[in-house]
Motif scaffolding. Sequence first.
Motif, PDB file in Angstrom:
ATOM      1  N   ALA A 109     -12.988  24.259 -64.686  1.00 15.16           N
ATOM      2  CA  ALA A 109     -11.284  23.570 -64.596  1.00 15.16           C
ATOM      3  C   ALA A 109     -10.567  24.812 -64.034  1.00 15.16           C
ATOM      4  O   ALA A 109     -10.309  25.459 -64.234  1.00 15.16           O
ATOM      5  N   ASP A 111      -5.926  24.305 -62.932  1.00 14.94           N
ATOM      6  CA  ASP A 111      -5.087  23.271 -63.412  1.00 14.94           C
ATOM      7  C   ASP A 111      -3.646  22.898 -62.086  1.00 14.94           C
ATOM      8  O   ASP A 111      -3.504  24.355 -61.833  1.00 14.94           O
ATOM      9  N   ARG A 131      -2.574  12.017 -70.844  1.00 16.33           N
ATOM     10  CA  ARG A 131      -4.518  12.156 -70.760  1.00 16.33           C
ATOM     11  C   ARG A 131      -4.874  10.824 -71.246  1.00 16.33           C
ATOM     12  O   ARG A 131      -4.620   9.769 -72.310  1.00 16.33           O
ATOM     13  N   ASP A 181      -9.692  24.267 -75.879  1.00 16.44           N
ATOM     14  CA  ASP A 181      -9.412  22.941 -75.733  1.00 16.44           C
ATOM     15  C   ASP A 181     -10.581  22.135 -77.122  1.00 16.44           C
ATOM     16  O   ASP A 181     -10.990  22.554 -77.513  1.00 16.44           O
ATOM     17  N   THR A 192     -10.075  28.258 -67.536  1.00 18.47           N
ATOM     18  CA  THR A 192      -9.354  27.245 -66.131  1.00 18.47           C
ATOM     19  C   THR A 192      -8.792  28.249 -65.632  1.00 18.47           C
ATOM     20  O   THR A 192      -8.363  29.363 -66.089  1.00 18.47           O
TER      21      THR A 192
HETATM   22  C1  RP5 Z   1      -8.340  21.091 -70.081  1.00 18.76           C
HETATM   23  O1  RP5 Z   1      -9.266  20.173 -69.651  1.00 18.76           O
HETATM   24  C2  RP5 Z   1      -8.278  22.442 -68.477  1.00 18.76           C
HETATM   25  O2  RP5 Z   1      -7.006  22.744 -69.104  1.00 18.76           O
HETATM   26  C3  RP5 Z   1      -8.019  20.507 -67.617  1.00 18.76           C
HETATM   27  O3  RP5 Z   1      -6.814  20.442 -68.221  1.00 18.76           O
HETATM   28  C4  RP5 Z   1      -8.897  19.831 -68.615  1.00 18.76           C
HETATM   29  C5  RP5 Z   1     -10.103  19.278 -67.896  1.00 18.76           C
HETATM   30  O4  RP5 Z   1     -11.279  18.498 -67.914  1.00 18.76           O
HETATM   31  P1  RP5 Z   1     -11.055  16.713 -67.890  1.00 18.76           P
HETATM   32  O5  RP5 Z   1      -9.584  16.507 -67.873  1.00 18.76           O
HETATM   33  O6  RP5 Z   1     -11.643  16.327 -66.622  1.00 18.76           O
HETATM   34  O7  RP5 Z   1     -11.762  16.251 -69.088  1.00 18.76           O
HETATM   35  O8  RP5 Z   1      -8.967  22.453 -70.822  1.00 18.76           O
END
Ligand code: RP5
Length: 261
Positions: A109, A111, A131, A181, A192
């Motif tokens: 990913a 960020d 989220r 995560d 990430t």
């Molecule tokens: C986290 O999940 C990463 O830092 C990133 O923010 C996120 C990506 O996953 P989704 O948001 O696409 O589910 O581990």
Amino acid sequence: MNPLTPKKSRNGTAPGYPPRQHVEESDAKWTKSLNWYKPPEYTAEVVFQHEGEWADPADVKSVNRTFVTRTQNGEIPVPLDSQGRPLNPIGRTGLTGRGLLGKWGRNQAGDALLTSIDIQSRRLQLLVIARKDSGQKALPGGMVEGGETTAITVARELFEETGAKFDFEIATMVYAGVVDDPRNTDNAWMETTVLHKHLTTDERAAMHLKAGDDAQAVHWVAVNKELLASMYASHGDFVRLALINLKNIPEIALLLADLLN
Ligand code: RP5
């Protein structure tokens, strides 16, 4: 501060996940053999349905890539279990399979970490999304698609989730590696790259924020200890790393004294 203190990978959960087998931190390392370790297996149906798109085939042996992890010393291969499945570099998580993650091994990913000084309060603020899956505050970000560079992924995800447009070719990389995560399993985990930009008042004023995609809301929030402790996955730790860079800017250093203690 260690962004990899893997609390959420061992204790966290996500929609559809079965309870994890409990693992003490002292039992996490793969080099310690544990005959009682028999975690449940879980791969979400949605993962099997998207095989060949964003998800790998169910049979790990048909995956044609070396399983690696990003560390401070670059990318290194991860060990495999007796079935050829990659093993999570942060150790046991109490769950095998891929959970909600599409790829065996790392799921990459990017960020976006945007900070600015709010002109009214004169406080340091951070751009966060809420989220859709958990409602938790998080950095805007998401999965790397196709052959994207990190800068492209971060700019695209920022735009999709917040409506903000920025170029991340010039940005500060504050972290690259495993994320703690709650979706992580023994065989699939998030990694990430976090890119930071500190915006001027004018850059901030020109933004038109509109939540979209995986975000149910987007806003600027004051950076304080409560925020950092409550953010999704390792995101609070990523912000702390960015603050260490920001403290080199004298006017910001004064605002940060409390947070960095
Ligand atoms: C986290 O999940 C990463 O830092 C990133 O923010 C996120 C990506 O996953 P989704 O948001 O696409 O589910 O581990």
